[in-house]
Enzyme design. Structure first.
Site, short mmCIF file in Angstrom:
data_model
loop_
_atom_site.label_atom_id
_atom_site.label_comp_id
_atom_site.label_asym_id
_atom_site.label_seq_id
_atom_site.Cartn_x
_atom_site.Cartn_y
_atom_site.Cartn_z
N VAL A 162 6.66 -14.74 5.58
CA VAL A 162 6.32 -15.45 6.80
C VAL A 162 5.27 -16.51 6.47
O VAL A 162 4.21 -16.20 5.91
CB VAL A 162 5.80 -14.48 7.87
CG1 VAL A 162 5.23 -15.23 9.07
CG2 VAL A 162 6.94 -13.55 8.31
N HIS A 194 -2.67 13.91 5.89
CA HIS A 194 -4.00 14.44 6.20
C HIS A 194 -4.00 15.27 7.47
O HIS A 194 -3.26 14.98 8.42
CB HIS A 194 -5.00 13.29 6.36
CG HIS A 194 -5.25 12.56 5.08
ND1 HIS A 194 -5.99 13.10 4.06
CD2 HIS A 194 -4.84 11.34 4.64
CE1 HIS A 194 -6.04 12.23 3.04
NE2 HIS A 194 -5.35 11.16 3.38
N CYS A 224 17.72 10.26 -17.48
CA CYS A 224 16.27 10.40 -17.69
C CYS A 224 16.01 11.85 -18.03
O CYS A 224 16.17 12.73 -17.20
CB CYS A 224 15.54 9.99 -16.41
SG CYS A 224 13.80 10.41 -16.39
N GLU A 232 -5.47 1.66 7.09
CA GLU A 232 -5.78 2.30 5.82
C GLU A 232 -5.61 3.80 6.04
O GLU A 232 -5.02 4.22 7.02
CB GLU A 232 -7.20 1.95 5.39
CG GLU A 232 -8.24 2.31 6.44
CD GLU A 232 -9.66 1.91 6.06
OE1 GLU A 232 -9.95 1.87 4.85
OE2 GLU A 232 -10.48 1.67 6.95
N SER A 233 -6.10 4.62 5.14
CA SER A 233 -6.00 6.06 5.33
C SER A 233 -6.60 6.42 6.68
O SER A 233 -7.65 5.89 7.04
CB SER A 233 -6.77 6.79 4.22
OG SER A 233 -6.70 8.17 4.42
N THR A 254 0.82 -1.21 0.00
CA THR A 254 0.00 0.00 0.00
C THR A 254 0.86 1.27 0.00
O THR A 254 0.48 2.29 -0.55
CB THR A 254 -0.93 -0.04 1.23
OG1 THR A 254 -1.72 -1.24 1.14
CG2 THR A 254 -1.85 1.16 1.28
N ALA A 313 -0.78 9.83 -1.18
CA ALA A 313 0.43 10.62 -0.90
C ALA A 313 0.14 11.94 -0.22
O ALA A 313 0.80 12.94 -0.45
CB ALA A 313 1.24 10.83 -2.18
N ILE A 314 -0.89 11.92 0.63
CA ILE A 314 -1.26 13.15 1.32
C ILE A 314 -1.11 12.98 2.83
O ILE A 314 -1.46 11.94 3.38
CB ILE A 314 -2.68 13.57 0.93
CG1 ILE A 314 -2.62 14.17 -0.49
CG2 ILE A 314 -3.28 14.57 1.91
CD1 ILE A 314 -3.91 14.51 -1.07
N LYS A 334 -12.83 9.09 0.69
CA LYS A 334 -12.70 10.54 0.66
C LYS A 334 -13.03 11.09 -0.72
O LYS A 334 -12.98 12.29 -0.94
CB LYS A 334 -11.28 10.94 1.05
CG LYS A 334 -10.93 10.59 2.51
CD LYS A 334 -9.56 11.12 2.88
CE LYS A 334 -9.26 10.96 4.37
NZ LYS A 334 -8.88 9.59 4.72
#
Lengths: 431, 481
Positions: B172, B49, B401, B337-338, B40, B46-47, B250
């Site tokens: 595992v 909160h 790149c 999670e978030s 994840t 990528a915030i 969200k």
């Protein structure tokens, strides 16, 4: 930071850069500097080991590296300065260029004229937003071409190619010759997007299945591509229900279009034409930033390298002249627009003073093919009341093949006489 | 014998390893993937909160607020880019106005500072490309942007630098037990004994709980699909913009990324398969449709990539942080999670305190170094710094790149870091090579050559992401049997 000056700086040493630099030197620029990011000159030509290059320029059918070497020899004989393994990081509207290399570190270059010749790049998978998993084994055709022809590695054994661009078709043949299997070439359009000769020589001659009106709607596989799902599409390019077919393969090659490489052009402040993806240029391939010119595929994507060289000569000549005489007197300037069944026109700006001096060639592409007699026309005004200034017959038009129209110098007087009503002309293709 | 084994080297596991590495402990951080942060962590919004939406009194609310407050310190110590730019929740109807007021009140209850309600016209001036139907917004000044992988990698690298051991590609398979107690793990690389075992295994936490004989908590992977847009799209997007939230998510947001792209997403679809990271036509369509509701001027031709992440959505709706009495020696983090990314530094501190209270002796190591320096990022340096870097190592003068301006020096450094990049994706996440508008078209052959040289491998052995994901399959002129 080390600082260099020169008369003309050319960014990129592919077919466009080489021709522009050579021509700038021939037309009055004493000190021409050519920048290349690779260790070798020639740009993408070095990986194009097939033939088909040079018929117009040299009267011979050459491979890409041979075509490049002819031009490199010209450049050598013309005593151009070259900085290879040097990448431009930035350009501003005063033509100040900053580049980076292992040998020199950061270098500032202050040329009296600048020619942009960065070429074009391929559209990647992301641009198509093909759903599915993200395994290894999805490449653009050009990246695969480099891996095979330069690095000597095969990206896979069993290929599906999406898109019928020239590089994709050429790679279909190349990979077959290397013992791999190309199981399908899929094209979303009802016609191929590359040249007819590549369809014949690379696809049909090798019995490679070509599926028109078909696209890849899903990529499957965890580590490596295991299969793709292809579906037929309707006229709006939407997948048709019930036509999904799974094709086992380990590699998906994308040949779905080339985009002019214009990040530096934007940095320099030149106006970009959304229709071409390249800068708006005048008949001398000058951008709207004084002293900055654009050569070859950065302006719009060509189908033949000989045409890239020819277009780049125009830019090089203009840069040489700019150094010698400054900006020429433009006289009245006319805006050229894409009319019916025309995608974009280059140049977008026509100076009447330049047209008086010699013919100007317009280049454009049809939006959709017409397989029968058509006329390409230069018109003033709109619709039925439009006045046709020039009309040229063609046996057919195909989006893959650029159409040209040479404007005779005599037209300049007629346009000057028309005054304001000739400020805006359109090019159209009608049946 | 380890003091603590941490299963899962995502952003939570990495922070726990780092937080524990300041003490005299033998720590083992395990992950089944070829790189840290491969679950994840590498695929989320990528915030950082602010914490206005979690239910007051929940673990989520408490740890979100506590974690958020730590970001300057943690990112400063770890040399990770962080932008506390603030975030907006945008209302587009009269009903939304009530939702925004609810969120505002809830945020105040959660102890968040810097919340303000913004009117429609004001919002339009702050975000000129926003939908004309905007009626108002909630601004959370403490929200921010971070690169979640960079944070995870930096924390793991710092833990390793401070003596923690990291074993990748180590799965595992079960727990070592002495009666009720968990005394270690059984893996594909053998058994490892420990005093404490911490499960921080993202979507797999419930499977591990079951393997430890604990039932009653399940994780449903909730798929989120995203688009990444070209840097040019930043011209249309100034701020982090959430729509008004729904009970499950969200919503589809439009956000700049810390690296200067624009990201759209995510969807929220419950699925069964914890390995299913595929995007779908319906999902991608939903992302674009949702994003256009906030910024109608977004152009689909600026899409450069799509991806999917899985949220580890737990059955209780809250983070589970528990050392169950019936399994001494086991500490479980599940349903993270978030806002798990935001909470991760605070979760780590909480885990340390739980272990201390449970009797783990924590003696500070005098030689602990909280600071870590990342690979120099050529594109972010001033010309003078760039020159100095090239003078020191000319490989920083060679651009590999072109879209993201990444140099050979950075690629080489990433191949030899404390947690070396062994796959193309690992290199990509460390250096941003191949993440720009051409998506690796230019750099891939060059990177293949450099990686092979630096890692002492053949290009045939370099994979995109481990396993059988080889990039090239044979030399030319060698036809397979």
């Amino acid at each position: 930071m080390r600082s260099l000056t020169c008369d003309v700086l050319v960014i990129g040493s592919g077919p466009a850069g080489l021709a522009a630099a050579y021509e700038a030197k021939k037309h009055g620029a004493e000190d021409v500097l050519l920048l290349e990011r690779n260790d070798e000159l020639g740009g993408i030509l070095q990986q194009c080991i097939h033939t088909g290059f040079g018929v117009r320029e040299f009267g011979e059918d050459l491979s890409g590296p041979e075509y490049a070497w002819r031009w490199i020899a010209r450049a050598r004989s013309a005593d151009l300065r070259v900085l290879s393994e040097t990448m431009v990081l930035g350009v501003d509207h005063s033509r100040r260029v900053v580049a980076s290399s292992r040998a020199l570190g950061l270098v500032e270059i202050l040329p009296r004229a600048l020619v942009l010749a960065m070429g074009c790049r391929e559209r990647p998978r992301g641009a198509l937003a093909i759903p599915g998993s993200r395994p290894a084994g999805v490449f653009t055709a050009g990246t695969a071409q480099r891996l095979v022809n330069i690095e000597g590695y095969m990206p896979g054994e069993r290929y599906v190619i999406l898109g019928s661009g020239d590089i994709g078709m050429i790679m279909a043949r190349r990979l077959t010759l290397e013992g791999a299997q190309v199981v399908a070439v899929c094209e979303i359009l009802p016609y191929i997007s590359g040249l007819r000769r590549n369809l014949v020589q690379c696809i049909r001659d090798f019995d490679i299945p070509l599926h028109l009106c078909t696209t890849v709607t899903e990529v499957r596989g965890r580590d490596r591509v295991e299969s793709v799902i292809v579906s037929r599409v309707d006229e709006q390019w939407r997948p048709i229900a019930g036509t999904r077919q799974e094709i086992p393969c380990d590699t998906l090659l994308l040949s779905v279009g080339l985009v002019p490489e214009n990040e530096l052009t934007r940095m320099a402040g030149a106006t970009i034409d959304p229709a071409t993806g390249g800068p708006v240029v005048d008949e001398g391939h000058g951008t709207d930033v004084p002293g900055i010119f654009a050569a070859g595929n950065v302006v719009h994507v060509y189908d033949l390298v000989d045409d890239v060289s020819a277009a780049a000569r125009i830019a090089g000549r203009s840069a040489g002249r700019y150094v010698r005489q400054g900006a020429p007197e433009a006289g009245q300037r006319i805006r050229l627009r894409a009319g019916e069944n025309v995608r974009a026109v280059v140049p977008q700006i026509l100076g009447l003073a330049a047209l008086e001096e010699g013919p100007v060639v317009l280049q454009f592409r049809a939006r959709h093919p017409v397989e029968g007699p058509v006329r390409a026309e230069l018109v003033m005004g709109e619709g039925a009341g439009a006045r046709v200034l020039l009309s040229r017959r063609h046996r057919y038009v195909r989006p893959a093949e650029m159409v040209t129209m040479s404007l005779p110098p005599a037209l300049a007087a007629e346009l000057a006489a028309a005054g304001d009503s000739a400020r805006d002309l359109a090019v159209r293709i009608i049946e | 014998m380890y003091d603590v084994i941490i299963i899962g080297a995502g952003v939570v596991g990495a922070h726990i390893a780092r937080a524990l590495s300041r003490y005299r402990l033998r720590i083992l951080l395990l992950d089944k993937a070829t790189d840290v942060g491969d679950g994840t962590t590498k695929a989320n919004t990528a915030i950082v909160h602010a914490g206005y939406d979690a239910k007051p009194g929940s673990n989520k609310a408490r740890l979100n607020v506590a974690g958020n407050a730590l970001f300057e310190q943690v990112c400063g110590e770890l040399d990770v880019e962080f932008d506390r730019c603030g975030t907006y929740v945008v209302g587009v109807s009269e009903e939304d106005r009530a939702t925004l007021e609810d969120l505002y009140r809830r945020g105040r209850q959660n102890g968040i500072r810097g919340l303000s309600l913004v009117g429609g016209p004001e919002m339009r001036s702050r975000e000129p490309g926003i939908t004309e139907s905007v009626t108002g917004a909630l601004f959370a000044a403490t929200g921010g942007l971070v690169d979640p992988f960079a944070l995870c990698y930096a924390a793991a690298e710092n833990a390793v630098g401070n003596g923690a051991e990291l074993l990748l590609e180590t799965e595992v398979q079960g727990f070592l037990r002495e009666d009720d107690a968990v005394v270690g793990v059984r893996t594909n690389r053998g058994e490892f004994r420990s005093r404490w075992t911490v499960i921080s295994a993202g979507v797999h936490a419930d499977d591990l709980m079951r393997a430890a004989g604990l039932d009653g908590f399940t994780i449903t992977p909730r798929k989120g699909e995203y688009f990444v847009l070209d840097r040019a799209a930043r011209a249309q997007v100034r701020n982090v913009l959430f729509p008004c939230p729904t009970p499950v998510s969200k919503g589809i947001l439009v956000t700049p990324t810390i690296h200067g792209n624009v990201m759209l997403g995510p969807t929220a679809t419950d699925i069964d398969d914890k390995e299913n990271l595929s995007t779908t036509p319906e999902g991608l369509n939903e992302v674009l449709t949702g994003a256009l509701k906030l910024i109608p001027g977004l152009e689909s031709r600026q899409i450069i990539r799509s991806f999917t992440g899985l949220r580890a959505s737990g059955s209780t709706g809250d983070f589970m942080i528990d050392a169950p009495k019936e399994r001494p020696g086991l500490l479980i983090l599940a349903g993270i999670e978030s806002p798990g990314l935001t909470a991760s530094p605070a979760i780590a501190l909480e885990v340390v305190e739980m272990l201390r209270e449970a009797g783990l002796e924590l003696q500070e190591r005098a030689e602990y170094v909280p600071l870590r320096r990342g690979i120099p990022r050529f594109s972010q340096l001033s010309p003078a710094e760039q020159e100095a870097l090239i003078a020191r190592d000319p490989r920083y003068g060679r651009i590999i790149c072109r879209c993201e301006t990444v140099t050979e020096g950075e690629v080489v450094a990433a191949c030899h870091g404390a947690i070396p990049a062994r796959t193309y994706d690992a290199l990509k996440r460390r250096t941003r090579v191949g993440t720009g508008r051409c998506q690796g078209g230019f750099d891939l052959p060059l990177v293949l050559e450099i990686m092979a040289r630096e890692l002492g491998l053949s290009p045939l052995e370099i994979t995109q992401k481990g396993g059988a994901s080889n990039i090239v399959v044979r030399r030319t002129k060698e036809v397979a049997e």
